[in-house]
Scaffold this motif. Structure first.
Motif, PDB file in Angstrom:
ATOM      1  N   UNK A 124       8.134  32.501-105.514  1.00 54.33           N
ATOM      2  CA  UNK A 124       7.919  33.055-104.177  1.00 54.33           C
ATOM      3  C   UNK A 124       6.467  33.498-103.986  1.00 54.33           C
ATOM      4  N   UNK A 125       5.871  34.049-105.031  1.00 51.26           N
ATOM      5  CA  UNK A 125       4.489  34.523-104.935  1.00 51.26           C
ATOM      6  C   UNK A 125       3.503  33.376-104.702  1.00 51.26           C
ATOM      7  N   UNK A 126       3.827  32.213-105.240  1.00 51.59           N
ATOM      8  CA  UNK A 126       2.879  31.099-105.202  1.00 51.59           C
ATOM      9  C   UNK A 126       3.226  30.029-104.171  1.00 51.59           C
ATOM     10  N   UNK A 127       4.382  30.171-103.505  1.00 44.42           N
ATOM     11  CA  UNK A 127       4.793  29.180-102.506  1.00 44.42           C
ATOM     12  C   UNK A 127       4.810  29.833-101.126  1.00 44.42           C
ATOM     13  N   UNK A 128       3.995  29.362-100.206  1.00 46.64           N
ATOM     14  CA  UNK A 128       3.834  30.024 -98.903  1.00 46.64           C
ATOM     15  C   UNK A 128       4.955  29.742 -97.914  1.00 46.64           C
ATOM     16  N   UNK A 129       6.185  30.089 -98.289  1.00 46.85           N
ATOM     17  CA  UNK A 129       7.304  29.913 -97.368  1.00 46.85           C
ATOM     18  C   UNK A 129       7.144  30.888 -96.200  1.00 46.85           C
ATOM     19  N   UNK A 130       7.264  30.438 -94.960  1.00 43.56           N
ATOM     20  CA  UNK A 130       7.154  31.352 -93.818  1.00 43.56           C
ATOM     21  C   UNK A 130       8.199  32.463 -93.904  1.00 43.56           C
TER      22      UNK A 130
END
Length: 311
Positions: free
Chosen positions: A79-85
């Motif tokens: 989650x920290x490294x994947x820019x999910x809106x």
């Protein structure tokens, strides 16, 4: 609809296959899926028109819906490294409890995504059988029943989805059953018989329910698909990775050797440690999970069996 599945393991590929029956399905994985998809060509195509494409993270964010099927131990960092809106519509198919923090999957996810945009998949579902389009029933737990129904409507005809609101109970059931599945493999590996197995699973269900109710889970969740259904499946089949871990432990193999032979993640190993830590801290009675953890640490399986019988 356009759906992106994060995670190229067996479960991620199975979910991609399912969602791709009536939608555009894409996989994002840190490993190369090209060889996997070509090797599984017969399974991943329906009427020669089904396409599951590996895409990069940037392109993946164009989807309307997102499915996360990665190991729980890597979830926070992912989650920290994947820019999910933050307003993305997300279905999490990961099962487990974070080692060290003791956080449940929803606790991790809510740091990055609004809880009303989160759903959690639970219930009895071997990836191999889903990939073969064999029928099954699953539960979608969410704080937002409208969103849960949206994901339910995206499911293929061979999956019967039930919309549920017990997020905490569903995720605890999905995590705890993996630990009891290890115990089930140990029981069968020691050839203790069907009477012993029935007793173990019955008491395992009670133990799981007691733990879950402590955190606000509903008893009906543990008696349904998310609890009993997933437990009975995982604790009785060689298709279950956690069950196979138990078989190895019954042969007095070291856990590192077992996991190396397995070649896949068995969530129950880390979850056993997390549960026993939480149980000690919260004073929750968890004898089966405790013995599983001690066996993982090197205790004789037969000694554990005798200790459970004497308690």
């Amino acid at each position: 609809m356009r759906i992106t599945i994060f995670g190229g393991g067996a479960w991620g590929r199975a979910l991609a296959f399912g969602f791709a029956q009536n939608n555009e399905a894409f996989i994002v994985s840190r490993r190369d899926l090209k060889g996997i998809l070509n090797a599984a060509n017969d399974t991943l195509k329906k009427n020669n028109s089904l396409e599951i494409t590996q895409i990069d993270t940037k392109k993946s964010l164009d989807s309307e819906y997102f499915v996360i099927a990665i190991t729980t131990s890597a979830l926070r960092e992912w989650f920290k490294t994947t820019p999910i809106p933050k307003n993305a519509k997300v279905l999490i198919a990961s099962k487990g409890i974070e080692e060290g923090t003791g956080d449940f999957v929803s606790d991790i996810a809510k740091n990055f995504i609004d809880e009303n945009n989160l759903c959690f998949l639970a219930g009895p579902s071997f990836a191999k059988e889903v990939s073969m389009a064999l029928p099954c029933a699953l539960a979608i737990h969410s704080y937002n029943p409208v969103l849960a129904q949206e994901f339910a409507d995206l499911m293929p005809s061979f999956i019967k989805p039930y919309v549920k609101d017990d997020v905490r109970g569903g995720e605890i059931a999905g995590a705890y059953k993996n630990v009891i599945a290890i115990a089930g493999g140990i029981c069968d590996g020691l050839v203790l018989g069907q009477n012993a197995k029935a007793s173990l699973l019955s008491r395992g269900l009670v133990e799981m329910s007691r733990f879950g109710e402590f955190f606000g889970g509903k008893m009906q969740t543990f008696l349904g698909l998310s609890g009993a259904g997933d437990l009975f499946l995982s604790a009785n089949s060689i298709l279950s990775r956690n069950y196979r871990v138990g078989l190895g432990l019954a042969q007095n193999k070291a856990i590192d050797e077992i996991l190396l032979e397995l070649g896949e993640v068995a969530e129950g190993v880390k979850t056993a440690k997390a549960i026993t830590q939480i149980a000690r801290r919260k004073n929750i009675y968890a004898p089966i999970a405790t013995e599983v953890q001690e066996i993982i640490n090197g205790k004789s399986p037969k000694k554990s069996m005798n200790d459970l019988m004497k308690r």
